[in-house]
Design an enzyme around this catalytic site. Sequence first.
Site, mmCIF file in Angstrom:
data_model
loop_
_atom_site.group_PDB
_atom_site.id
_atom_site.type_symbol
_atom_site.label_atom_id
_atom_site.label_comp_id
_atom_site.label_asym_id
_atom_site.label_seq_id
_atom_site.Cartn_x
_atom_site.Cartn_y
_atom_site.Cartn_z
ATOM 1 N N ASP A 129 0.852 -1.187 0.000
ATOM 2 C CA ASP A 129 0.000 0.000 0.000
ATOM 3 C C ASP A 129 0.887 1.236 0.000
ATOM 4 O O ASP A 129 1.984 1.220 0.571
ATOM 5 C CB ASP A 129 -0.935 0.024 1.212
ATOM 6 C CG ASP A 129 -2.126 0.944 0.982
ATOM 7 O OD1 ASP A 129 -3.171 0.447 0.496
ATOM 8 O OD2 ASP A 129 -2.017 2.151 1.258
ATOM 9 N N CYS B 100 -15.178 -0.546 -4.947
ATOM 10 C CA CYS B 100 -16.422 -0.274 -4.223
ATOM 11 C C CYS B 100 -17.116 0.953 -4.803
ATOM 12 O O CYS B 100 -17.863 1.642 -4.115
ATOM 13 C CB CYS B 100 -16.192 -0.133 -2.723
ATOM 14 S SG CYS B 100 -15.072 1.191 -2.235
#
Length: 442
Positions: free
Chosen positions: A278, A376
């Site tokens: 990340d 999402c």
Amino acid sequence: MSRSAQVRAQAARIVAQVVTNGRSLDALLADARGGSPQERGLLRSLCYDSIRWYIRLDALLTRLLTRPGQVLEPEVRALAIVGLCQLLYSDVPPHAAVDETVNAARVLKQPRASGLINAVLRRCQRDGAKLASAVDRDPAVRAAHPQWMTAALNADWPQRAASMLDANNQRPPFWLRVNRRRCSGSDYREKLQAAGLEVIDSWFDEHTLLLSRAVDVHELPGFDSGLVSVQDAAAQLAAHLLGPAEGDRVLDACAAPGGKTCHLLELQPRIAELIAVDVSKERLVRVHENLQRLGLSATVVEGDASTPERWWDRRAFDRILLDVPCSATGVIRRHPDIKLLRRPEDIPALAQRQRELLHQAWGLLKPGGRLLYASCSVFRMETTAVVAEFLTAMQSARDVTADRMKEVGLSQDDALTPGHAIATGTAGMDGFYYACLEKLEG
């Protein structure tokens, strides 16, 4: 001044920070310490519901003011919104809602505003239904969504937009993921029952459980010892679709906060190696915390998935999960400030970032390997459009989403293709999108 008035004043400060300064609601609430559990619960509900319904409440407030176009200080306007929210969207007794919100104006050091707040709330009690019917003539205001977002949903989901807008305004369901390496779904059900917590639905051989109500995580049996995690059912689909096999080398390319990383390790304990990458060092702290709590192990790397040459060791992966940064419009019910913070111009920029990440991640995948593109967002521009363009440009890529859906026992939704799109609220799930892509040999 009463604690109740102080809580309402604090809620007004937080709402004003979101609306005026573009601050994150979750971050502001995380910084709001002190108070009893009941006071903290009231603060959260006031803030979330006020932001959730802000667009409609603000339109109503404009009509309730005695002087058209009257300009209010940000915290005073926010306090009026908090008061209206209590009258229209809570079970707070009306007299308490009015009295304590009026008192909160003094806590905010705005004593002269107390009369205005009182007048607005009293008029809402008298004329609110009539005025609400007037503002609700605008479908976007009625749904408490910005105009551009409502239009985009209607364009992308013409048959489902109305139900998705309604779902966005519901309080989110409370889904659990049982750590199958530590406990069976049926055994954990018994623990919940013993704790007085009701399961109303389940999924994936009972390791995905839906509770009848949300609770503090520390009320969940064995949470601190890693028996269970909180994760929406739609997000739990990722690990099943990626389906890592024993001995696989797996990359979670945008891993924080680590929910899907941990689920992959729970689902397949014999993964040879899982690398969680990340770009945010701060958010990687959550990945470490989740791994530690659940008793799992992964290689955690700070790095940008769009520039793998800075962290990749040149060994290809059998499976890659690419959960791209997106508008998060599928999880608005969990983060209602998205409706106020997101702008239409954000979507093309996010889509460009997603295209870059997908092309870079594809280069790290073995021939015969599988990549899962996850988002999402519920907008085509960030989902089907990105994947369709990629499939056209990349002859080595094959969409196997429908096959994978059948293999995990689910049918594919044809509303948005390629890939599989989940409309917000479907079977109690968040809005989500998946495209399972395999790299052809040779």
